[in-house]
Design a protein around this motif. Structure first.
Motif, PDB file in Angstrom:
ATOM      1  N   GLY A 216      28.677  53.040  54.802  1.00 23.91           N
ATOM      2  CA  GLY A 216      28.353  52.122  53.717  1.00 23.91           C
ATOM      3  C   GLY A 216      29.361  52.143  52.593  1.00 23.91           C
ATOM      4  N   PHE A 217      30.306  53.072  52.610  1.00 22.50           N
ATOM      5  CA  PHE A 217      31.328  53.136  51.570  1.00 22.50           C
ATOM      6  C   PHE A 217      32.219  51.903  51.636  1.00 22.50           C
ATOM      7  CE2 PHE A 217      35.878  53.952  51.028  1.00 22.50           C
ATOM      8  CZ  PHE A 217      35.920  54.139  49.659  1.00 22.50           C
ATOM      9  N   HIS A 218      32.505  51.340  50.477  1.00 19.46           N
ATOM     10  CA  HIS A 218      33.446  50.230  50.397  1.00 19.46           C
ATOM     11  C   HIS A 218      33.992  50.182  48.980  1.00 19.46           C
ATOM     12  CE1 HIS A 218      35.300  46.329  50.680  1.00 19.46           C
ATOM     13  NE2 HIS A 218      35.067  46.323  51.974  1.00 19.46           N
ATOM     14  N   PRO A 219      35.316  50.180  48.804  1.00 18.90           N
ATOM     15  CA  PRO A 219      35.887  50.249  47.453  1.00 18.90           C
ATOM     16  C   PRO A 219      35.597  49.051  46.579  1.00 18.90           C
ATOM     17  CG  PRO A 219      37.596  49.851  49.090  1.00 18.90           C
ATOM     18  CD  PRO A 219      36.348  50.205  49.844  1.00 18.90           C
ATOM     19  N   TYR A 220      35.195  47.933  47.183  1.00 14.93           N
ATOM     20  CA  TYR A 220      34.872  46.757  46.372  1.00 14.93           C
ATOM     21  C   TYR A 220      33.371  46.519  46.244  1.00 14.93           C
ATOM     22  CZ  TYR A 220      39.817  45.656  46.450  1.00 14.93           C
ATOM     23  OH  TYR A 220      41.174  45.709  46.284  1.00 14.93           O
ATOM     24  N   SER A 221      32.577  47.517  46.584  1.00 15.77           N
ATOM     25  CA  SER A 221      31.126  47.345  46.510  1.00 15.77           C
ATOM     26  C   SER A 221      30.631  47.193  45.076  1.00 15.77           C
ATOM     27  CB  SER A 221      30.418  48.530  47.184  1.00 15.77           C
ATOM     28  OG  SER A 221      30.727  49.740  46.508  1.00 15.77           O
ATOM     29  N   TYR A 222      31.492  47.484  44.090  1.00 11.18           N
ATOM     30  CA  TYR A 222      31.068  47.301  42.694  1.00 11.18           C
ATOM     31  C   TYR A 222      30.633  45.872  42.414  1.00 11.18           C
ATOM     32  CZ  TYR A 222      35.672  45.167  41.744  1.00 11.18           C
ATOM     33  OH  TYR A 222      36.781  44.350  41.746  1.00 11.18           O
ATOM     34  N   ARG A 223      31.128  44.914  43.205  1.00 14.19           N
ATOM     35  CA  ARG A 223      30.784  43.512  42.962  1.00 14.19           C
ATOM     36  C   ARG A 223      29.298  43.234  43.166  1.00 14.19           C
ATOM     37  NH1 ARG A 223      33.856  40.258  46.855  1.00 14.19           N
ATOM     38  NH2 ARG A 223      33.924  42.194  48.039  1.00 14.19           N
ATOM     39  N   THR A 224      28.651  44.067  43.972  1.00 16.04           N
ATOM     40  CA  THR A 224      27.215  43.873  44.192  1.00 16.04           C
ATOM     41  C   THR A 224      26.385  44.796  43.317  1.00 16.04           C
ATOM     42  OG1 THR A 224      27.182  45.499  45.998  1.00 16.04           O
ATOM     43  CG2 THR A 224      27.657  43.209  46.587  1.00 16.04           C
ATOM     44  N   LYS A 225      27.048  45.693  42.577  1.00 10.80           N
ATOM     45  CA  LYS A 225      26.321  46.672  41.769  1.00 10.80           C
ATOM     46  C   LYS A 225      26.548  46.491  40.265  1.00 10.80           C
ATOM     47  CE  LYS A 225      26.734  50.165  45.427  1.00 10.80           C
ATOM     48  NZ  LYS A 225      27.322  51.481  45.793  1.00 10.80           N
ATOM     49  N   LEU A 226      27.748  46.068  39.898  1.00 15.39           N
ATOM     50  CA  LEU A 226      28.096  45.940  38.485  1.00 15.39           C
ATOM     51  C   LEU A 226      27.815  44.517  38.020  1.00 15.39           C
ATOM     52  CD1 LEU A 226      29.448  47.583  36.130  1.00 15.39           C
ATOM     53  CD2 LEU A 226      31.567  46.378  36.746  1.00 15.39           C
ATOM     54  N   PRO A 227      26.879  44.329  37.096  1.00 16.17           N
ATOM     55  CA  PRO A 227      26.545  42.975  36.638  1.00 16.17           C
ATOM     56  C   PRO A 227      27.766  42.249  36.079  1.00 16.17           C
ATOM     57  CG  PRO A 227      24.930  44.569  35.862  1.00 16.17           C
ATOM     58  CD  PRO A 227      26.048  45.359  36.441  1.00 16.17           C
ATOM     59  N   TRP A 228      27.803  40.952  36.291  1.00 12.55           N
ATOM     60  CA  TRP A 228      28.901  40.111  35.794  1.00 12.55           C
ATOM     61  C   TRP A 228      29.053  40.263  34.283  1.00 12.55           C
ATOM     62  CZ3 TRP A 228      33.164  37.680  36.746  1.00 12.55           C
ATOM     63  CH2 TRP A 228      33.586  36.601  35.973  1.00 12.55           C
ATOM     64  N   LYS A 229      27.948  40.439  33.596  1.00  9.98           N
ATOM     65  CA  LYS A 229      27.996  40.594  32.139  1.00  9.98           C
ATOM     66  C   LYS A 229      28.869  41.779  31.740  1.00  9.98           C
ATOM     67  CE  LYS A 229      24.934  42.868  29.783  1.00  9.98           C
ATOM     68  NZ  LYS A 229      23.751  43.395  29.032  1.00  9.98           N
TER      69      LYS A 229
END
Length: 272
Positions: A216-229
């Protein structure tokens, strides 16, 4: 001298790092502190950490269980073991890169690998770790990442100097450079003049296969975890980092959520 955590100067911290490499262990009670095994000697510490998990530390662990054992005595038993070890590896966090030039000058066999990560990935990780208690407001997040990205810009500038000044002893690695990991691991082993073994290849495969420990590791997974705000909140401070390291710059939330990984990989400034 500038002060760092624990009221040690930067010069003292550099001396301590050098002492880990040459096995003299400078001021260990100031920098180490084994609260788990020597609670009486380090009762002033609020948090402990286990720094002797590796197999070579079994001598230290056994010593700590002996009646009347002391921290210094047990650590001293590790000095000959340390000196007889062919390779010494340190992972140094939250230190600007220029602090290591003195070590590069003093230790001709030393090699340095600078790891960069997308600040949005850093923030996402911090918000899901023990850091989250100190990042509980937009203001605290903004201030934390303002400092983080300012430091990264400086480290990027220093890394360019080091790449030309120490071409055989310095490398830049990007956290997001995750395609063909086996080959890139071999390149880093070659840089460090280490030989890959069946065991090292087995450990790497365990990390990157679907059934591995990092599933499940992925270096760009922040896009689904870090709010756009929050992405927008830190953008003005971190945009220079994105540009320098080839990270994607998003204009809309839709783009933020849907940019393909393939495009991101092609943009990296320091692929191996």
């Amino acid at each position: 001298e500038n002060k760092v955590e624990g009221n040690a100067t930067v010069a003292e911290s550099r001396k301590y790092l050098a002492s880990l490499l040459n096995c003299t262990f400078y001021e260990p009670k100031k920098f180490l502190g084994d609260l788990f095994r020597f609670k009486g000697e380090f009762s002033y510490l609020r948090h402990g950490w286990n720094f002797c998990q590796g197999g070579l530390w079994k001598t230290y662990r056994r010593c700590s269980k002996e009646p009347g054992a002391t921290f210094n005595e047990c650590l001293n038993r590790m000095k000959p073991i340390c000196r007889n070890s062919k390779n010494h590896v340190l992972k140094v966090l939250r230190s600007t890169l220029d602090n290591h030039e003195e070590l590069l000058k003093e230790l001709p066999n030393l090699k340095v690998i600078q790891l960069f990560r997308d600040p949005r990935g850093i923030l996402s990780s911090r918000l899901n770790s023990f850091y989250q208690n100190s990042l509980n407001t937009d203001e605290s997040i903004e201030e934390d990442m303002k400092i983080q990205c300012r430091r990264m810009v400086y480290d990027i500038q220093v890394s360019e100097v080091f790449r030309h000044k120490y071409p055989d002893r310095f490398r830049v690695v990007q956290y997001e450079d995750f395609d063909d990991l086996e080959h890139k691991a071999e390149l880093l082993y070659e840089f460090m003049k280490l030989e890959t073994t069946d065991e090292s290849r087995k450990r790497l495969k365990k990390l990157i296969t679907p059934e591995g420990a990092r599933s499940g590791f992925h270096p760009y997974s922040y896009r689904t975890k870090l709010p756009w705000k929050l992405e927008r909140l830190i953008f003005k401070y971190c945009e220079p980092v994105y540009k320098a390291l080839g990270y994607p710059i998003f204009k809309t939330e839709k783009e933020y959520m849907n940019t393909s990984d393939e495009l991101m990989l092609k943009r990296l400034s320091y692929p191996l």
